[in-house]
Design a protein around this motif. Structure first.
Motif, short mmCIF file in Angstrom:
data_model
loop_
_atom_site.label_atom_id
_atom_site.label_comp_id
_atom_site.label_asym_id
_atom_site.label_seq_id
_atom_site.Cartn_x
_atom_site.Cartn_y
_atom_site.Cartn_z
N PRO A 152 0.81 -1.22 0.00
CA PRO A 152 0.00 0.00 0.00
C PRO A 152 0.85 1.28 0.00
O PRO A 152 0.48 2.28 -0.62
N THR A 153 2.00 1.23 0.66
CA THR A 153 2.89 2.39 0.69
C THR A 153 3.44 2.68 -0.69
O THR A 153 3.43 3.84 -1.16
N GLU A 167 0.70 4.12 -3.01
CA GLU A 167 0.37 5.52 -2.73
C GLU A 167 1.50 6.46 -3.15
O GLU A 167 1.25 7.51 -3.75
N GLY A 190 1.37 7.17 -6.67
CA GLY A 190 0.13 7.77 -7.15
C GLY A 190 -0.81 6.77 -7.80
O GLY A 190 -1.66 7.16 -8.62
N PRO A 208 -3.79 3.65 -7.52
CA PRO A 208 -4.90 3.32 -6.61
C PRO A 208 -4.53 2.16 -5.70
O PRO A 208 -3.75 1.29 -6.06
N PRO A 209 -5.11 2.16 -4.50
CA PRO A 209 -4.82 1.06 -3.57
C PRO A 209 -5.36 -0.26 -4.09
O PRO A 209 -6.35 -0.30 -4.82
N SER A 228 -0.95 2.28 4.24
CA SER A 228 0.10 3.05 3.60
C SER A 228 0.88 3.83 4.65
O SER A 228 0.30 4.50 5.50
N ALA A 262 2.93 6.15 3.62
CA ALA A 262 3.30 7.36 2.88
C ALA A 262 3.13 8.63 3.72
O ALA A 262 4.03 9.48 3.72
#
Length: 190
Positions: free
Chosen positions: A166-167, A170, A173, A175-176, A183, A185
Protein backbone atom coordinates in the motif's frame (compact mmCIF):
# COMPACT_ATOMS: atom_id res chain seq x y z
CA UNK A 1 24.33 -6.95 -9.97
CA UNK A 2 25.99 -7.77 -13.29
CA UNK A 3 22.61 -8.43 -14.89
CA UNK A 4 21.29 -5.06 -13.68
CA UNK A 5 24.33 -3.23 -15.03
CA UNK A 6 23.89 -4.87 -18.46
CA UNK A 7 20.13 -4.29 -18.49
CA UNK A 8 20.43 -0.59 -17.65
CA UNK A 9 23.09 -0.20 -20.34
CA UNK A 10 20.37 -1.19 -22.85
CA UNK A 11 18.37 1.89 -21.75
CA UNK A 12 15.13 0.11 -20.74
CA UNK A 13 11.80 1.94 -20.99
CA UNK A 14 10.74 4.28 -18.18
CA UNK A 15 9.27 3.84 -15.68
CA UNK A 16 10.24 0.34 -14.69
CA UNK A 17 9.73 -1.85 -11.66
CA UNK A 18 12.67 -3.87 -10.44
CA UNK A 19 12.27 -6.56 -7.78
CA UNK A 20 15.38 -8.26 -6.45
CA UNK A 21 15.51 -10.98 -3.81
CA UNK A 22 19.12 -11.75 -2.98
CA UNK A 23 19.35 -15.07 -1.19
CA UNK A 24 22.80 -14.50 0.32
CA UNK A 25 21.45 -14.05 3.86
CA UNK A 26 19.44 -17.27 3.66
CA UNK A 27 20.92 -20.55 4.78
CA UNK A 28 23.38 -21.99 3.94
CA UNK A 29 24.87 -18.47 4.05
CA UNK A 30 26.97 -18.68 0.91
CA UNK A 31 29.44 -15.83 0.54
CA UNK A 32 32.13 -15.86 -2.16
CA UNK A 33 35.53 -16.75 -0.67
CA UNK A 34 37.04 -13.37 -1.56
CA UNK A 35 34.41 -11.56 0.54
CA UNK A 36 34.26 -13.87 3.59
CA UNK A 37 36.77 -11.80 5.57
CA UNK A 38 35.32 -8.35 4.87
CA UNK A 39 33.17 -8.16 8.01
CA UNK A 40 35.32 -9.83 10.65
CA UNK A 41 38.78 -9.36 9.18
CA UNK A 42 38.86 -13.17 8.88
CA UNK A 43 36.52 -15.82 7.53
CA UNK A 44 33.68 -16.87 9.87
CA UNK A 45 34.40 -19.79 12.17
CA UNK A 46 33.78 -23.23 10.71
CA UNK A 47 32.87 -24.72 14.11
CA UNK A 48 29.33 -25.36 12.90
CA UNK A 49 29.21 -25.77 9.12
CA UNK A 50 25.69 -25.49 7.77
CA UNK A 51 26.03 -28.73 5.83
CA UNK A 52 27.69 -30.51 8.76
CA UNK A 53 26.14 -33.40 10.71
CA UNK A 54 25.31 -31.37 13.83
CA UNK A 55 23.42 -28.72 11.84
CA UNK A 56 21.61 -31.37 9.80
CA UNK A 57 20.54 -33.08 13.02
CA UNK A 58 19.52 -29.76 14.65
CA UNK A 59 17.20 -29.04 11.72
CA UNK A 60 15.32 -32.37 11.89
CA UNK A 61 11.87 -32.77 13.49
CA UNK A 62 13.36 -34.73 16.43
CA UNK A 63 16.11 -32.23 17.03
CA UNK A 64 16.16 -31.69 20.81
CA UNK A 65 19.17 -33.91 21.49
CA UNK A 66 21.16 -32.36 18.64
CA UNK A 67 20.22 -28.85 19.75
CA UNK A 68 21.39 -29.66 23.28
CA UNK A 69 24.82 -30.50 21.80
CA UNK A 70 25.14 -27.01 20.33
CA UNK A 71 27.43 -24.96 22.56
CA UNK A 72 28.64 -21.36 22.60
CA UNK A 73 31.39 -22.08 20.06
CA UNK A 74 28.92 -23.49 17.53
CA UNK A 75 26.43 -20.67 18.06
CA UNK A 76 29.19 -18.09 17.59
CA UNK A 77 30.19 -19.83 14.36
CA UNK A 78 26.61 -19.73 13.09
CA UNK A 79 26.20 -16.06 14.06
CA UNK A 80 29.43 -15.18 12.25
CA UNK A 81 28.30 -17.02 9.12
CA UNK A 82 24.91 -15.29 9.19
CA UNK A 83 26.35 -11.83 9.91
CA UNK A 84 28.88 -12.24 7.10
CA UNK A 85 26.11 -13.24 4.69
CA UNK A 86 23.93 -10.27 5.70
CA UNK A 87 26.93 -7.95 5.32
CA UNK A 88 27.61 -9.37 1.85
CA UNK A 89 23.95 -8.92 0.85
CA UNK A 90 24.03 -5.28 1.99
CA UNK A 91 27.25 -4.74 0.02
CA UNK A 92 25.41 -6.03 -3.05
CA UNK A 93 22.49 -3.70 -2.37
CA UNK A 94 25.02 -0.85 -2.14
CA UNK A 95 26.39 -1.87 -5.54
CA UNK A 96 22.88 -1.84 -6.97
CA UNK A 97 22.24 1.65 -5.61
CA UNK A 98 25.57 2.80 -7.06
CA UNK A 99 24.61 1.39 -10.48
CA UNK A 100 21.27 3.22 -10.32
CA UNK A 101 23.07 6.42 -9.34
CA UNK A 102 25.65 6.07 -12.14
CA UNK A 103 22.83 5.56 -14.64
CA UNK A 104 21.10 8.75 -13.44
CA UNK A 105 18.05 6.85 -12.17
CA UNK A 106 18.53 6.87 -8.40
CA UNK A 107 17.38 10.44 -7.68
CA UNK A 108 13.96 9.83 -9.24
CA UNK A 109 13.60 6.28 -7.94
CA UNK A 110 11.49 4.98 -5.13
CA UNK A 111 13.68 2.41 -3.39
CA UNK A 112 12.27 0.00 -0.82
CA UNK A 113 14.55 -2.43 1.01
CA UNK A 114 13.21 -4.96 3.47
CA UNK A 115 13.55 -8.62 4.41
CA UNK A 116 11.15 -11.50 4.48
CA UNK A 117 12.20 -12.70 7.95
CA UNK A 118 14.95 -12.73 10.52
CA UNK A 119 16.67 -15.80 11.83
CA UNK A 120 16.69 -17.56 15.17
CA UNK A 121 20.27 -18.59 15.85
CA UNK A 122 19.70 -20.74 18.95
CA UNK A 123 18.52 -17.65 20.86
CA UNK A 124 15.76 -19.80 22.35
CA UNK A 125 17.30 -23.21 21.80
CA UNK A 126 16.28 -23.48 18.16
CA UNK A 127 17.51 -22.55 14.73
CA UNK A 128 15.82 -21.36 11.57
CA UNK A 129 12.72 -19.36 10.81
CA UNK A 130 9.10 -20.25 10.15
CA UNK A 131 8.81 -22.31 13.32
CA UNK A 132 8.54 -19.65 16.02
CA UNK A 133 7.26 -16.11 16.52
CA UNK A 134 10.24 -14.74 18.43
CA UNK A 135 11.31 -11.14 17.87
CA UNK A 136 14.52 -12.08 16.04
CA UNK A 137 12.46 -13.93 13.42
CA UNK A 138 9.69 -11.34 13.03
CA UNK A 139 11.55 -8.04 13.24
CA UNK A 140 13.11 -6.92 9.95
CA UNK A 141 14.32 -3.56 8.66
CA UNK A 142 12.34 -1.42 6.25
CA UNK A 143 14.18 1.30 4.37
CA UNK A 144 12.39 3.64 1.99
CA UNK A 145 14.13 6.19 -0.23
CA UNK A 146 11.58 8.64 -1.56
CA UNK A 147 11.83 9.85 -5.15
CA UNK A 148 12.97 13.30 -6.24
CA UNK A 149 14.65 14.33 -3.02
CA UNK A 150 11.57 14.25 -0.83
CA UNK A 151 12.80 14.29 2.73
CA UNK A 152 12.14 11.22 4.76
CA UNK A 153 12.27 10.43 8.43
CA UNK A 154 13.53 7.69 10.67
CA UNK A 155 11.03 5.85 12.81
CA UNK A 156 11.51 3.12 15.32
CA UNK A 157 7.81 2.29 15.24
CA UNK A 158 6.77 -1.25 14.50
CA UNK A 159 5.01 -1.59 11.16
CA UNK A 160 4.12 -4.62 9.10
CA UNK A 161 5.49 -5.91 5.84
CA UNK A 162 1.81 -5.90 4.85
CA UNK A 163 2.22 -2.11 4.72
CA UNK A 164 4.87 -2.22 1.97
CA UNK A 165 2.55 -2.68 -1.03
CA UNK A 166 0.00 0.00 0.00
CA UNK A 167 2.89 2.39 0.69
CA UNK A 168 4.48 1.83 -2.71
CA UNK A 169 1.15 2.24 -4.49
CA UNK A 170 0.37 5.52 -2.73
CA UNK A 171 3.86 6.95 -3.23
CA UNK A 172 3.58 6.20 -6.95
CA UNK A 173 0.13 7.77 -7.15
CA UNK A 174 -1.55 4.48 -7.99
CA UNK A 175 -4.90 3.32 -6.61
CA UNK A 176 -4.82 1.06 -3.57
CA UNK A 177 -5.15 -2.66 -4.08
CA UNK A 178 -7.53 -4.73 -1.99
CA UNK A 179 -5.92 -6.40 0.99
CA UNK A 180 -4.53 -5.80 4.40
CA UNK A 181 -1.92 -3.23 5.29
CA UNK A 182 -1.81 0.52 5.65
CA UNK A 183 0.10 3.05 3.60
CA UNK A 184 3.05 4.54 5.44
CA UNK A 185 3.30 7.36 2.88
CA UNK A 186 1.91 10.02 5.25
CA UNK A 187 4.47 9.02 7.88
CA UNK A 188 7.32 9.05 5.37
CA UNK A 189 6.36 12.48 4.08
CA UNK A 190 6.30 13.89 7.59
Amino acid sequence: VDWLREWLAQDPPHPFFLYLLPMDAHAPYRVPPAQRSSLLGRPPSEAMPYAGPLMRAARQPRRRRAQAAVGDREVQSLVEQYDTAVHYAFDRVGQILAILEQSGRLDHALVVITADHGEELFDHGGFDHGRTLYEEVLRVPLYVKLPDGESGSRFDLPVSTLDVAPTILELLGLPPAPGDGLSLAPLLRG
